[in-house]
Design an enzyme around this catalytic site. Structure first.
Site, mmCIF file in Angstrom:
data_model
loop_
_atom_site.group_PDB
_atom_site.id
_atom_site.type_symbol
_atom_site.label_atom_id
_atom_site.label_comp_id
_atom_site.label_asym_id
_atom_site.label_seq_id
_atom_site.Cartn_x
_atom_site.Cartn_y
_atom_site.Cartn_z
ATOM 1 N N HIS A 28 32.519 125.997 -39.066
ATOM 2 C CA HIS A 28 31.954 126.586 -37.834
ATOM 3 C C HIS A 28 30.557 127.014 -37.860
ATOM 4 O O HIS A 28 30.100 127.956 -38.368
ATOM 5 C CB HIS A 28 32.538 127.567 -37.126
ATOM 6 N N HIS A 70 22.792 126.927 -31.741
ATOM 7 C CA HIS A 70 24.179 127.115 -30.998
ATOM 8 C C HIS A 70 23.369 127.690 -29.426
ATOM 9 O O HIS A 70 24.171 127.184 -28.341
ATOM 10 C CB HIS A 70 24.893 128.206 -31.511
HETATM 11 O O1 G3P Z 1 32.964 124.316 -31.061
HETATM 12 C C1 G3P Z 1 33.976 125.185 -31.371
HETATM 13 C C2 G3P Z 1 33.334 126.220 -30.973
HETATM 14 O O2 G3P Z 1 32.190 126.354 -31.899
HETATM 15 C C3 G3P Z 1 33.058 126.849 -29.698
HETATM 16 O O3 G3P Z 1 32.444 127.985 -29.272
HETATM 17 O O4 G3P Z 1 30.466 129.139 -28.961
HETATM 18 O O5 G3P Z 1 30.923 128.826 -31.121
HETATM 19 O O6 G3P Z 1 30.056 126.666 -29.738
HETATM 20 P P1 G3P Z 1 30.833 128.260 -29.957
HETATM 21 CA CA CA Z 2 30.427 124.793 -31.174
#
Ligand code: G3P
Ligand code: CA
Length: 282
Positions: A28, A70
């Site tokens: 992530h 992000h």
């Molecule tokens: O893409 C899965 C997760 O990353 C979604 O949440 O806010 O971390 O992009 P975010």
């Molecule tokens: Ca994400």
């Protein structure tokens, strides 16, 4: 034909099967526990730690470049001249973003994990990520706030095509595109029905509408990415029955990883791919 393609693809991206379940380790924002998110340091480390997939959150600049960050805003993670490195990404040009760095915030926020080498990390273009990791990574790309960036899907597909990752002859199982936006995924599916798409799910789906909702998702996607808090055994079972893989986000401690694995997921997003690898090895 599409059914055969989807079966092959599902096997490659971690669909549950009667024989053996191969759980996908999805880094992530990279190994973002240990290195600043969405930097080469973070993705390099993710691959060193055994990630199957490295994630990129996509933003579009004012002049149409696809960059990996992000937040819609630069304020949290970018440092540099305020005129270039504050405010919304979509209001800045790529040239402006090249004057920003995205490593020093991490050292200030997480001094126990800080490293001098993180300072000066650039905001990567998606193109630069695809070049750097060509042939040695699989890319799990999210269209972020696509409604505010018209044309993002078309630009993404064109870029993937230039890298041989979409279109005629593209290999299967190298790219997944995810989004909270159903419209964005439907647009992508209309452009290329062979793309592997995953719909992110933040809110619970009412039990009486679950099967209908999942079969509607199955028309354009190969999987769902539920927030950890909305995940349960029934959702996993019904998604599998609908032919969807399940990749929850974001799971960062070993007890939660073990719990989520027992629910039968096909993979998960984690800031700590090395930890997930160790949990899987147990
Ligand atoms: O893409 C899965 C997760 O990353 C979604 O949440 O806010 O971390 O992009 P975010
Ligand atoms: Ca994400």
């Amino acid at each position: 034909m599409r059914v055969l393609f989807v079966i092959a693809l599902a096997a490659m991206i971690g669909a549950a099967s009667g024989a053996q379940r191969v759980v996908q380790v999805i880094a992530h924002r990279g190994a973002s526990w240990d290195a600043p998110e969405h930097t080469f340091a973070s993705w390099d480390l993710a691959l060193d730690q055994g990630a199957d997939w490295i994630e990129q959150d996509l933003q579009m600049t004012r002049d149409g470049a696809l960059v990996v960050l992000h937040d819609d805003s630069l304020d949290r993670t970018a440092r540099g001249p305020a005129a270039d490195c504050r405010g919304l990404v979509r209001e800045r040009t790529l040239a402006a973003l090249r004057r920003c760095e995205v490593g020093s915030w991490f050292n200030a926020e997480f001094p126990q994990r800080a490293q001098a080498r993180f300072v000066g990390a650039v905001i990567p273009t998606l193109d630069s990520v695809l070049v750097r990791y060509a042939g040695r990574a699989r890319f799990y790309i999210e269209t972020k706030s696509p409604e505010a960036a018209p044309g993002m899907e078309d630009s993404l597909l064109a870029l993937l095509g230039r890298h041989g990752l979409a279109g005629a002859g593209a290999p299967t199982g190298r790219v997944i595109i995810q989004s909270f936006s159903r419209a964005s995924l439907e647009r992508l599916h209309a452009l290329d029905s062979t793309l592997a798409l995953v719909l992110l799910i933040e809110d619970p789906i009412a039990p009486d509408t679950l099967d209908a909702a999942l079969s509607a998702i199955r028309r354009f996607a190969v999987g769902i990415g539920p927030k950890r808090s909305v995940l349960n055994a029934r959702l996993v079972a019904r998604a599998h029955a609908a032919g969807l893989v399940v990749h929850p986000y974001t799971v960062n401690d070993s007890a939660a990883m073990a719990f989520v694995l027992r629910l039968g997921v096909d993979g998960m997003f984690t800031d700590r791919p090395g930890l997930l690898r160790r949990v899987l090895a147990r």
